[in-house]
Every structure is written in structure tokens, then in C-alpha cells.
Motif scaffolding. Structure first.
Motif, PDB file in Angstrom:
ATOM      1  N   TYR A 290      45.541 -11.573 -15.151  1.00 40.90           N
ATOM      2  CA  TYR A 290      45.855 -11.209 -16.535  1.00 40.90           C
ATOM      3  C   TYR A 290      47.328 -11.384 -16.870  1.00 40.90           C
ATOM      4  O   TYR A 290      47.698 -11.719 -17.996  1.00 40.90           O
ATOM      5  CB  TYR A 290      45.414  -9.766 -16.804  1.00 40.90           C
ATOM      6  CG  TYR A 290      46.311  -8.717 -16.195  1.00 40.90           C
ATOM      7  CD1 TYR A 290      47.382  -8.194 -16.900  1.00 40.90           C
ATOM      8  CD2 TYR A 290      46.082  -8.242 -14.906  1.00 40.90           C
ATOM      9  CE1 TYR A 290      48.207  -7.224 -16.352  1.00 40.90           C
ATOM     10  CE2 TYR A 290      46.896  -7.286 -14.348  1.00 40.90           C
ATOM     11  CZ  TYR A 290      47.954  -6.775 -15.070  1.00 40.90           C
ATOM     12  OH  TYR A 290      48.769  -5.821 -14.514  1.00 40.90           O
ATOM     13  N   TYR A 291      48.237 -11.175 -15.881  1.00 42.33           N
ATOM     14  CA  TYR A 291      49.668 -11.274 -16.166  1.00 42.33           C
ATOM     15  C   TYR A 291      50.135 -12.723 -16.266  1.00 42.33           C
ATOM     16  O   TYR A 291      51.274 -12.985 -16.673  1.00 42.33           O
ATOM     17  CB  TYR A 291      50.480 -10.527 -15.097  1.00 42.33           C
ATOM     18  CG  TYR A 291      50.078 -10.845 -13.676  1.00 42.33           C
ATOM     19  CD1 TYR A 291      50.502 -12.009 -13.039  1.00 42.33           C
ATOM     20  CD2 TYR A 291      49.283  -9.956 -12.951  1.00 42.33           C
ATOM     21  CE1 TYR A 291      50.138 -12.295 -11.739  1.00 42.33           C
ATOM     22  CE2 TYR A 291      48.910 -10.230 -11.644  1.00 42.33           C
ATOM     23  CZ  TYR A 291      49.334 -11.404 -11.036  1.00 42.33           C
ATOM     24  OH  TYR A 291      48.958 -11.685  -9.747  1.00 42.33           O
ATOM     25  N   ASP A 292      49.285 -13.701 -15.894  1.00 38.17           N
ATOM     26  CA  ASP A 292      49.639 -15.110 -16.007  1.00 38.17           C
ATOM     27  C   ASP A 292      49.013 -15.777 -17.233  1.00 38.17           C
ATOM     28  O   ASP A 292      49.198 -16.983 -17.447  1.00 38.17           O
ATOM     29  CB  ASP A 292      49.184 -15.876 -14.750  1.00 38.17           C
ATOM     30  CG  ASP A 292      50.065 -15.572 -13.547  1.00 38.17           C
ATOM     31  OD1 ASP A 292      51.225 -15.159 -13.770  1.00 38.17           O
ATOM     32  OD2 ASP A 292      49.599 -15.729 -12.415  1.00 38.17           O
ATOM     33  N   ILE A 293      48.258 -15.008 -18.005  1.00 34.72           N
ATOM     34  CA  ILE A 293      47.607 -15.587 -19.192  1.00 34.72           C
ATOM     35  C   ILE A 293      48.662 -15.938 -20.239  1.00 34.72           C
ATOM     36  O   ILE A 293      49.607 -15.180 -20.470  1.00 34.72           O
ATOM     37  CB  ILE A 293      46.586 -14.590 -19.783  1.00 34.72           C
ATOM     38  CG1 ILE A 293      45.400 -14.415 -18.825  1.00 34.72           C
ATOM     39  CG2 ILE A 293      46.089 -15.054 -21.151  1.00 34.72           C
ATOM     40  CD1 ILE A 293      44.397 -13.378 -19.284  1.00 34.72           C
ATOM     41  N   VAL A 294      48.489 -17.094 -20.872  1.00 34.90           N
ATOM     42  CA  VAL A 294      49.339 -17.498 -21.993  1.00 34.90           C
ATOM     43  C   VAL A 294      48.659 -17.044 -23.277  1.00 34.90           C
ATOM     44  O   VAL A 294      47.625 -17.605 -23.666  1.00 34.90           O
ATOM     45  CB  VAL A 294      49.553 -19.022 -22.001  1.00 34.90           C
ATOM     46  CG1 VAL A 294      50.391 -19.434 -23.216  1.00 34.90           C
ATOM     47  CG2 VAL A 294      50.227 -19.474 -20.715  1.00 34.90           C
ATOM     48  N   PRO A 295      49.181 -16.031 -23.964  1.00 36.14           N
ATOM     49  CA  PRO A 295      48.465 -15.437 -25.095  1.00 36.14           C
ATOM     50  C   PRO A 295      48.145 -16.423 -26.212  1.00 36.14           C
ATOM     51  O   PRO A 295      47.079 -16.368 -26.812  1.00 36.14           O
ATOM     52  CB  PRO A 295      49.430 -14.347 -25.590  1.00 36.14           C
ATOM     53  CG  PRO A 295      50.295 -14.045 -24.421  1.00 36.14           C
ATOM     54  CD  PRO A 295      50.452 -15.328 -23.682  1.00 36.14           C
ATOM     55  N   GLU A 296      49.084 -17.337 -26.511  1.00 35.55           N
ATOM     56  CA  GLU A 296      48.882 -18.244 -27.637  1.00 35.55           C
ATOM     57  C   GLU A 296      47.754 -19.244 -27.394  1.00 35.55           C
ATOM     58  O   GLU A 296      47.166 -19.772 -28.340  1.00 35.55           O
ATOM     59  CB  GLU A 296      50.172 -19.011 -27.947  1.00 35.55           C
ATOM     60  CG  GLU A 296      51.343 -18.133 -28.373  1.00 35.55           C
ATOM     61  CD  GLU A 296      52.015 -17.466 -27.191  1.00 35.55           C
ATOM     62  OE1 GLU A 296      51.708 -17.829 -26.036  1.00 35.55           O
ATOM     63  OE2 GLU A 296      52.852 -16.563 -27.410  1.00 35.55           O
ATOM     64  N   ALA A 297      47.464 -19.534 -26.133  1.00 31.14           N
ATOM     65  CA  ALA A 297      46.429 -20.526 -25.816  1.00 31.14           C
ATOM     66  C   ALA A 297      45.804 -20.156 -24.473  1.00 31.14           C
ATOM     67  O   ALA A 297      45.986 -20.861 -23.478  1.00 31.14           O
ATOM     68  CB  ALA A 297      47.012 -21.928 -25.781  1.00 31.14           C
TER      69      ALA A 297
END
Length: 618
Positions: A290-297
Motif C-alpha cells: 500500500y505504501y508504494d501505490i501511486v495515488p494518481e494512477a
């Protein structure tokens, strides 16, 4: 005193329902499938591809799944209220019309006024998001071209966007053109885009299941790294992903069989969208920590992370398709609310004109398209997006309260009466109905709004007009629910520390809420409703009011300030124009109600009006 009494009567006058609610200048061409696609298209847009990753990384972690479940439950409570109203009152206007029938003209105008702004900002925001996403896929060529040849650089003003978005304006113009061509064409295009979006989501989720790693739910804090508070904060954000189901009820006047189609479409679209959000959030948090997710995409980066580049382009195209469907549905329902208000005389009459060929309110569509285009072109909408929530939550609250009020109205309050029928005939028919009804028992609909026989010992409850005490209880309960929600939200730390003063306040306010709820439970409901009925009344509407209150209290103070400014403008418009041009006011002022052939009101109120007319003629 007489002046204030007159003003109060004007503010609280209820809209009458005509004998045939299916008569409309619009074309009834929308099937259950069309309405379902409108609901899915309005809810399953950019939020699926952007909001999922944002909440997962910054707020809830993998427990974003639970956040979506909680938000889905809260929205279901409101959706069931809309479903009952939409089946009983198959007219355009959604929460505005429902409030006009149950709560009064002033509240209806305020709700309609907020919904208009909500839909304008929604259309403008989605158009701007579509343009921005597309520009990002083109390496910001549109933005750079605008900087170089039009503005000479970014605008430096807090209220304005960095550059005028001409591409988003073209999208608004295209949406207006498609909308004015007719509901049938618009619904077909929306259904096609929504089906493509669903197929894309299924493909993305199915492909993502091949790359899941269960260990991603066990690292850095486990499944819920931000705890219960993170899950609840995530639920507040996820709640807005489901906003848009009311687009279905806003299109009720163009449905072929609204009594059947609207409840089915609302429940089906919510189920599909909830399943999509839950599955998508599970897949993305299992593919990437979850901490490596790119929120915009989130999905684009997730498939880049596992080395499947071709799916990156599928996700990009799917995002544009989903946003297009959301944008088109917003443009479709936007003029319907204004049309309903203008038809009632609360807004300018020209906005209620319907084209005889396309059966579309063209003037309202073009006017609101211009307003949405201006917002899209020059304003930075990020600070306005949160404003969407407060108007929507207020509408949900009023609709839930309206369901409670109408459920406890007596059966004869909904008897359609012809103006040429004399009072003796009315009473004789109602008496005959009482004697011949197969439901003629203690629990029949004929006792709607009356206190149950077990509690007849209380004189106040026994002697009150049926429906009066429940309506008063709903009003008091709603007020104390909001105050209780404010205490829980703003005094959360003191409540967690179990401080005496806050516990006393919570107990007092909670006791009043429970007392009002008990008062509702000891009254008979009107069970004569032949269309869709919400189960577990008064529990579900009461829960809906309280959940909405909690979410509203979590909004920023700037949102409340903007809300107060917009409400003030609306009140100025209503008291300067709407209150004097109301069609309901004009019809009631005509002798013998010549302009209002059919009306619905309690028998006691009919007698009071007749007595008043006799006194005026003397």
C-alpha cells in the motif's frame, strides 16, 4: 402576527400530486436497463481508478476494502429512501420534488438550489479531470501549448486554474449537443460507454488476480496499518465514490415504468458498483504494497510494477471511458432539476420550456451548459469539489426525514380528490373505504399516524391529529442527531478519555434521540403504499439521518462557509422571485382552485380551508 403566520404558511405549503403522475411533456423512453446504466455510469468513473489508490495509500491501507463496505452500507440507507420516493412520485426533480411533497416549499427550494450547484460542479469537475488525464497521456502538450501561445505562462491566482482549459470546454459543448438531441440517444450512448467501462474493469481485475501477493497484507502494520480511525476516515472518502445514484431518480419522469424500474435500477447499480470498488481495492493492494501505490494512477503503476505494459494502456483508455460516462450522465440530469423548479414557478419560467421534437428542456440545458463551461474554463475546481458533499448529504438527510413523515401520514391524506366532489361525497367514500377494506383491522393502513392502542392512555398522543406527533418527533430527532454528531466529531478526544461532562452530554442527547425514535415506533404506519416500500422503517431512515450527520460534521469549516454563502444567494432568489411566482401559490389563490383540479391533503385540512373560505365570503 398575522404577517408572520402568512409567511410561515407560504414557506410550508406542500406540493399537490396530480391524479396521473405519469403525464409529462417529456418522453417516457427509459427502461430499467437504461436507468441502471445511468446509475453505474454516474458512480463508476474516475473514482475507481484514482480514489481507490489514494485512500489505500494515505488513509486506510489494505483495509480500504472495509472502508468501501461501510460507505456502501451508508449509501444504501439513503438509496432505499430515494427508491421509495422515486416509485411513489415518478416525477423529475429527485430530492427537490420529494421535499416539496413532504416537507414544504422553502425546504424544497433550498434542496433544489443545492442540487443544481452540485450537478454543475460535478459536470465541470469531470470534464476538467477528463482533459487533465488525457493531457497527461499526451505528455502535457495541451497545457504547454496554452502556456506558450495563449496565456504566456501559468495564472497565479488562488481561485483560478493555472491555465484556461479549452479542451474541457469543448467537452461541455459536446455534452450539451448530445443531451439536447434527446433522452433516448443520450441513454444509448451512456449505456454503450458504461458497458465498455464494466468490461474494462472486469479485464483489469481478472488480470490483476494473476499477480496477487498475500504477503502485501501482512507487512508494515498488517491489513489495517492506520487502525480503526483510518478505516472510518477512508469510509468518509469512499462515500463520495458512490454519489450519483440519485441521477436515476432525477430521470424518473422519462422512465417507462418508474414504480418498478427505479428501485431495481438503484439497487442493481449500487450492487455492481460496490462489487467493482471492493474487488478493485483488493486487487491493487494485493499487487503492490500500500505504501508504494501511486495515488494518481494506481492500476497503471501496479501493472508497470509487475511488467505488464499493455494493460497500462487498457487502464488509461478505461479511465477515459468511465469519466466520459460519468460526465454524460451529469450533463443529462443537470437540466432536469432546473426544469422541475422552473415548472413549479420557483425559477424563471423560460427554463421549463420543453422542445416539442426532442422532449428535452433545451433552454435549461444550454444555460446550465454555459455555466458549467465557465467553471470548467477558468476556475480551479479542487477547492469546490468538497462542496459537492455537503449539498448531497443535506439532500439525503431531508429525503430520509421525508420518508418518515409520509410513512406516518394517515391513508386519507393521500386520497386524490376532484375539485367538483362535495365534502359529503368525500366523507361517504372514505367511510365506505373504511368498511370494505380487506385491511380493516387494528394494524390496517386506515390507522396510519395514530398511536397504537397499547399507548392510548396518553391523552396528548390520543387526541393529536394523525401524523402530527410523528412529524414533530422526526424534526426533534433530526436536530438532536446533528448535535450528537457534532459532539462525537469535535469532542472525540474527550469522549475517548471518558470525561464526565462529554459523557453526560452524549447520554442526554442520545436519550432524546431514542425517545423520539420510540414515539415513532408506537404509532401505526400507513401501509396502503402499493409501490416499493423500504423495509425496517423507522430504523433505516433514522440511521441514514445520523450517518449523514456524522459525515457532514467531518467537513471543513471552509465548506460550511461556502455553503452558507450559496444558501444566502438562494434565499435572496427565493424571496425576491420564487415565493411570488410559485405555481402552487397561484393555484391556491384562485377561487375554487380552478387551476388545481386535483389535490391531496388531509380531510381535516380540507374542512379548515372550507371554513376559511366561508368566513371570507361573509
Amino acid at each position: 402576527m398575522a404577517f408572520f403566520s402568512s409567511v410561515l404558511k407560504r414557506l410550508s405549503r406542500l406540493k399537490s400530486l396530480e391524479s396521473d403522475n405519469l403525464e409529462t411533456p417529456m418522453k417516457r423512453c427509459l427502461s430499467t436497463f437504461d436507468l441502471t446504466m445511468i446509475g453505474i455510469g454516474s458512480m463508476m468513473g474516475a473514482g475507481l481508478y484514482v480514489l481507490t489508490g489514494t485512500v489505500a495509500k494515505n488513509t486506510a491501507g489494505p483495509a480500504v476494502i472495509i472502508s468501501f463496505v461501510i460507505a456502501g452500507f451508508v449509501i444504501l440507507l439513503a438509496a432505499l429512501c430515494y427508491a421509495e420516493f422515486g416509485a411513489r412520485i415518478p416525477q423529475t426533480g429527485s430530492a427537490y420534488t420529494y421535499t416539496y411533497v413532504s416537507m414544504g416549499e422553502f425546504w424544497a427550494f433550498l434542496i433544489g438550489w443545492n442540487i443544481v450547484l452540485e450537478y454543475i460542479i460535478s459536470a465541470a469537475a469531470v470534464a476538467r479531470a477528463w482533459s487533465g488525464y488525457f493531457d497527461e497521456m499526451l505528455d502535457h502538450r495541451i497545457r504547454n501549448f496554452t502556456y506558450e501561445y495563449i496565456t504566456g505562462g501559468p495564472w497565479d491566482h488562488p481561485l483560478l486554474a493555472q491555465y484556461p482549459d479549452w479542451f474541457a470546454l469543448l467537452l461541455i459543448i459536446l455534452g450539451v449537443i448530445i443531451t439536447v438531441l434527446g433522452a433516448n440517444l443520450t441513454s444509448k450512448i451512456n449505456s454503450f460507454l458504461t458497458i465498455l467501462n464494466i468490461c474494462t474493469v472486469i479485464l483489469v481485475i481478472g488480470a490483476g488476480l494473476n499477480f496477487v501477493n498475500v504477503s502485501n497484507w501482512k507487512i508494515e502494520g498488517g491489513f489495517a496499518p492506520f487502525g480503526i480511525s483510518g478505516i472510518m476516515s477512508g469510509a468518509a472518502s469512499c462515500f463520495f465514490a458512490y454519489m450519483g445514484f440519485d441521477f436515476i431518480t432525477a430521470s424518473a419522469e422519462e422512465a417507462k415504468n418508474p414504480a418498478k424500474s427505479i428501485p431495481i435500477a438503484i439497487c442493481t447499480s449500487l450492487a455492481v458498483v460496490a462489487a467493482a470498488y471492493i474487488a478493485a481495492s483488493a486487487v491493487v493492494t494485493l499487487m503492490v504494497p500500500y505504501y508504494d501505490i501511486v495515488p494518481e494512477a494506481a492500476f497503471v503503476d501496479a501493472f508497470r510494477h509487475v511488467g505488464v505494459k499493455w494493460l497500462m494502456y487498457v487502464v488509461g483508455v478505461g479511465s477515459l471511458i468511465g469519466m466520459t460516462a460519468t460526465f454524460l450522465t451529469a450533463m443529462f440530469v443537470l437540466p432536469r432539476i432546473v426544469f422541475a423548479m422552473a415548472r413549479d414557478g420557483l425559477l424563471f419560467e423560460v427554463l421549463a420550456k420543453v422542445n416539442s421534437h426532442t422532449h428535452v428542456p433545451v433552454v435549461a440545458t444550454v444555460t446550465l451548459g454555459v455555466l458549467a463551461g465557465i467553471l470548467t474554463l477558468v476556475f480551479d475546481l479542487e477547492s469546490l469539489v468538497e462542496f459537492l458533499s455537503i449539498g448531497t448529504l443535506l439532500a439525503y438527510t431531508i429525503v430520509a426525514a421525508g420518508v418518515l413523515v409520509l410513512r406516518y401520514e394517515p391513508a386519507e391524506a393521500f386520497t386524490i380528490v376532484d375539485k367538483h366532489t362535495n365534502q359529503d361525497t368525500i366523507e361517504m367514500n372514505l367511510k365506505k373505504k373504511d368498511e370494505t377494506s380487506p385491511l380493516n383491522s387494528v394494524d390496517s393502513h386506515l390507522h396510519g399516524g395514530e398511536v397504537r392502542k397499547e399507548f392510548n392512555g396518553c391523552r396528548i398522543l390520543r387526541n393529536a391529529r394523525p401524523g402530527t406527533i410523528p412529524a414533530f418527533a422526526v424534526f426533534i430527532m433530526s436536530i438532536f442527531m446533528f448535535t450528537l454528531a457534532a459532539v462525537i466529531v469535535f469532542c472525540g478526544d474527550a469522549l475517548a478519555e471518558a470525561r464526565f461532562w462529554v459523557i453526560v452530554i452524549v447520554v442526554i442527547f442520545g436519550s432524546v434521540v431514542l425517545l423520539c425514535f420510540f414515539v415513532l415506533c408506537i404509532h401505526y404506519q400507513n401501509t396502503s403504499i402499493v409501490t416499493f416500500k423500504m423495509p425496517l422503517v423507522p430504523l433505516i431512515p433514522s440511521l441514514s439521518i445520523f450517518c449523514n450527520a456524522i459525515l457532514m460534521m467531518n467537513l471543513s469549516y471552509m465548506t460550511w462557509i461556502r455553503f452558507a454563502v450559496w444558501i444566502t444567494l438562494g434565499m435572496m432568489l427565493y424571496f425576491c422571485y420564487g415565493i411570488r411566482h410559485s405555481k402552487l401559490a397561484m393555484s391556491l389563490e384562485e377561487e375554487n382552485n380552478d387551476l388545481n383540479r386535483y389535490y391531496i391533503m388531509p380531510a381535516e385540512f380540507r374542512r379548515l380551508m372550507a371554513t376559511t373560505e366561508c368566513d371570507n365570503t361573509k
